[in-house]
Design an enzyme around this catalytic site. Structure first.
Site, short mmCIF file in Angstrom:
data_model
loop_
_atom_site.label_atom_id
_atom_site.label_comp_id
_atom_site.label_asym_id
_atom_site.label_seq_id
_atom_site.Cartn_x
_atom_site.Cartn_y
_atom_site.Cartn_z
CD1 TRP A 83 -1.68 -2.39 1.70
CD2 TRP A 83 -3.17 -1.25 0.50
NE1 TRP A 83 -2.74 -3.24 1.45
CE2 TRP A 83 -3.68 -2.55 0.71
CE3 TRP A 83 -3.95 -0.34 -0.22
CZ2 TRP A 83 -4.90 -2.98 0.22
CZ3 TRP A 83 -5.18 -0.77 -0.70
CH2 TRP A 83 -5.65 -2.07 -0.49
CE LYS A 89 -10.23 0.50 -1.30
NZ LYS A 89 -10.74 1.30 -0.15
CG ASP A 102 -33.45 -0.71 -13.35
OD1 ASP A 102 -34.57 -1.11 -13.03
OD2 ASP A 102 -32.89 0.27 -12.82
CD GLU A 105 -37.94 -0.60 -14.70
OE1 GLU A 105 -38.48 -0.82 -13.61
OE2 GLU A 105 -36.94 0.12 -14.80
#
Length: 796
Positions: A147, A182, A403, A458
């Site tokens: 890190w 990350k 959606d 939808e």
């Protein structure tokens, strides 16, 4: 997810203003698509891929042959006054597709962003690329470097990258499979923030740590640990029957179910019921479980709550073995505003062309508290189209339910807008043409990659041509959801006495659809089961479901009514509501109560976030009877194909008697909605002369009925009408007489006399079976599709 569906709302603000279309005025914003614009990360980002079909990628010559908007105008003359808008929409689509084809080789190559962005392997090196033009500096951090941070470099297009050589001694990749990663970005304001990579394939949260943030997990298992698909995709069903399911809440235990549990325990139930497709919700990673999966944080990541990517692949493969098509409920209409755990973290306020999202009101959905994509941005198109391809290639999904399409189609997102059916509402400055173009590109890509793929929109607005082919300037969807149907049933049950139900009103609602576009009908979905609402079963029977569902004692009037109407509502929805059918997990057997995800307001309980399969497995209860009727309806459709049939004709809408008679495919349906009256010897118009038998009825004892319909009884037609043998009866030249008990549906089929003749070596007089008793001598689907349609259907 409709505009009224989701979780918390934020402080209201003024309705967004339409953004000026910079392309049409000849002014370009970096990163947007237009004539003469050189897109970012052009040739190197895409390369030929072995899985691309030979015919993939539209050449300019093939596109010139597309009929374009004139085709949908010829189908629907009401679109003619809006030809200018449609031509503009078509030109934007062609321009975007031409740009992609010119710089990427093909649309299919363009959608291979996941092979270059994120963490990839190339020639003995691990390479990480991330598009983050708003960042001042970037470092890759994770377990691999303690890190501490490994600096990245930025190119002219805003793409940060770093190359990490393999270990020179062991040859091991610099970033190990399963390790945490990350990206650390420097904000233009000078501070640093840690974000999950935009293309991360898996993300987890530390167990037992309240409020912990997600970690990106590098997922690249060794060859011997990667799941290898064993079964080919099933063919596209001729009559689509969708089982909507949420893996996490699919267990009876109070917790989150796994992909493996669903594979081993729920898939067999779905297959046994007779559904031929499953629609999986909440697969894309979402940090907030209570969002039902609609606040996606990591679009490329498999939700880790239920297991690993390889376990999801095993689920899909097993579904394919069972002959089930698998649809992903994909969310490209918005993204969670959670910046710490998701894609929203890459928004540093940079402008169009340099951001995944629009800014200001245009980039925020005030009902959903979420961020909205900039569909005009080249890299947004790459990201979303690659996301589509990734789920198809890597996980073998057979299609998608998109959606929130209504929110995408309009700059106002459908918020506080009541669509009246006026075509000016669909073709106006309020229409988000950039989003329409994206949906056209997505459907073109999906059907190019897999010709048997299925897509469902939808959309509650009724946008014309959304379900027409892209080549006609349509949206390209195979189906659209009939979202007005469940709303109608709720309103009817809440506000209308049973004796006031009008068949004419029911027909008007169920047949109110665009007859050249296929509709998925449903009486209820997950929306109606959420806390704050009620399922049809619970609305009908309420608290008496806790005490009155024993099959060992006579049903109370409330339970008898509830059981009867539960079956009739589903049957009439299947018969008249569309060309496909959808049911949410557990509603087929009348699952009681509601769904409520663990949250602070319920002490983080899973009590109402599960499915109580033991109810339907208990033969002494009435739940198996509703389940059996649902299975019988599926079997009838498998045999007769009535749900998808283009032949639909309503002959009788008797509001006084509350009788509805309809022909769908080869079946003749008789609905008696009266709560009081049984009709014996009821004259019913028949489509053709002959002998008919009941093949499905809701009054069967095994379905909780009274068993008054004889399936071995022959019903012979008589000529003309009851008053005039030479006349017509509801536009039919013959009729038959039937028993129609109160609150029931009976479906009849013409008996095939030839099939009934005893064959050599078989005893004469052998019984003809029906769907109820297995399948049999009644005639199957007609060979001529779309022969006729009801007047009500045509008028819509």
């Amino acid at each position: 997810m409709s505009s009224a569906t989701l979780v918390p709302t934020c402080t209201p603000h003024s309705r967004q203003k339409q953004q000026p279309n910079l392309i049409s005025k000849g002014r370009m914003v970096p990163g947007q698509l237009g004539r003469g614009h050189s897109p970012p990360w052009k040739a190197p980002i895409s390369r030929p891929h072995a899985s691309i079909p030979a015919a993939a990628g539209s050449s300019s010559s093939s596109r010139t042959e597309d009929p374009g908007p004139q085709a949908i105008i010829d189908l629907d003359a009401q679109l003619a006054p809006h030809e200018g808008h449609l031509n503009y929409r078509w030109s934007q689509y062609q321009r975007t597709l031409n740009n992609i084809t010119e710089y990427e080789g093909s649309l299919e190559n363009f959608a291979l962003g996941h092979e270059k962005f994120g963490i990839t392997r190339e020639n003995g090196r691990t390479i990480y690329r991330e598009w983050a033009p708003g960042a001042e500096s970037a470092q890759l951090i994770g377990d691999f470097n303690g890190w501490a941070g490994t600096w990245m470099t930025k190119d002219d297009f805003g793409v940060w990258s770093v190359e990490l050589p393999d270990d020179p001694t062991t040859g091991a990749p610099a970033i190990a499979h399963g390790s945490r990663v990350k990206i650390r970005l420097q904000h233009p304001g000078g501070w640093w923030v840690d974000r999950l990579p935009a293309w991360i394939k898996w993300a987890t949260v530390p167990e037992g740590v309240m409020g912990a943030k997600f970690d990106g997990i590098h997922w690249d298992p060794p060859a011997n640990e990667k799941y290898k698909f064993k079964h080919t995709r099933p063919q596209k069903p001729g009559s689509l029957r969708i089982y909507e399911a949420h893996v996490g809440m699919s267990s009876e235990n109070e917790g989150v179910a796994s992909y493996i549990y669903f594979k081993d325990n729920v898939l067999p139930r779905i297959h046994k019921l007779g559904y031929n497709a499953i629609q999986l919700m909440a697969i894309q990673e979402h940090a907030y479980y209570g969002s039902f999966g609609y606040h996606v944080t990591n679009p490329f990541a498999v939700s880790s709550r239920s297991g690993t990517p390889e376990e999801l692949k095993a689920l899909v493969d097993e579904a394919h073995r069972l002959g089930l098509v698998v649809l992903l409920d994909v969310v490209h209409s918005h993204i969670s505003s959670n910046a710490d755990d998701g894609l929203a973290g890459f928004d540093f306020g940079q402008g169009r062309g340099a951001n995944y999202f629009l800014q200001g009101d245009a980039g925020y959905h005030r009902q959903w508290d979420s961020k909205l994509f900039d569909y005009s941005c080249y890299e947004v198109l790459r990201y979303l189209l690659s996301n589509i391809r990734y789920w198809m290639d890597e996980y073998q999904f057979d299609g998608f339910r998109f959606d929130g399409v209504t929110s995408m189609l309009y700059h106002h997102h459908g918020i506080d807008v009541g669509f009246s059916g006026n075509y000016a509402e669909y073709c106006s400055p309020s229409t988000n043409v950039d989003a329409v173009v994206y949906l056209m590109l997505a459907n073109k890509l999906i059907h190019s990659l897999h010709k048997e793929a299925l897509t469902v929109a939808e959309d509650v607005s009724g946008m014309p041509a959304l379900g027409r082919p892209v080549e006609e300037c349509g949206g390209g969807f195979d189906y659209r959801l009939g979202m007005g149907i469940p709303d109608f049933w709720i309103k009817l049950l809440k506000h209308t006495r049973d004796e006031d139900w009008k068949p004419s009103q029911i027909v008007s609602v169920l047949c109110n659809r665009r007859y050249t576009e296929k509709t998925v009908a449903y009486a209820e979905s997950h929306d109606q089961a959420l806390v704050g609402d009620q399922t049809i079963a619970f609305r009908l029977m309420g608290a008496e479901m806790y005490s009155g569902m024993s099959a060992l004692q006579p049903a109370s009037p409330l339970i008898d009514r509830g059981m009867s109407l539960h079956k009739v509502i589903r049957a009439v929805t299947m018969a008249l509501g569309g060309e496909a059918y959808l049911n949410f997990m557990g509603n087929e057997f009348g699952h009681p109560e509601w769904m409520d995800f663990p949250r602070e307001g319920n002490d983080w309980s899973y009590k109402y976030c599960r499915r109580q399969w033991s109810l339907v497995d208990s033969e002494h209860l009435r739940y198996p009877q509703l389940n059996a009727f649902d299975a019988a309806c599926m079997a009838a459709d498998e045999k007769f194909g009535y749900i998808s049939s283009g032949l639909q004709w309503v002959t009788v809408m008797d509001d006084e008697k509350q009788v509805l008679v309809a022909e769908r495919g080869p079946l003749l349906f008789v609905f008696n909605l009266s709560p009081f009256d049984d009709y014996e010897g009821l004259p019913v118009p028949a489509p053709v002369p002959g002998k008919y038998r009941a093949v499905l009825d809701s009054d069967g004892v095994e379905f909780g009925g009274k068993g008054r319909i004889g399936h071995s009884v022959d019903h012979f037609t008589q000529p003309g009408s009851p008053q005039d043998p030479a006349g017509q009866f509801y536009d039919r030249g013959q009729y038959l007489k039937v028993l129609a008990p109160s609150r029931t549906v009976v479906a009849y089929a013409l008996v095939n006399e030839e099939k009934e003749k005893p064959k050599a070596g078989k005893a004469a007089g052998s019984k003809v079976k029906t769907v109820k008793a297995a399948a049999g001598g009644a005639t199957g689907p007609t060979t001529t599709a779309a022969a006729k349609t009801s007047a009500a259907k045509r008028s819509s």
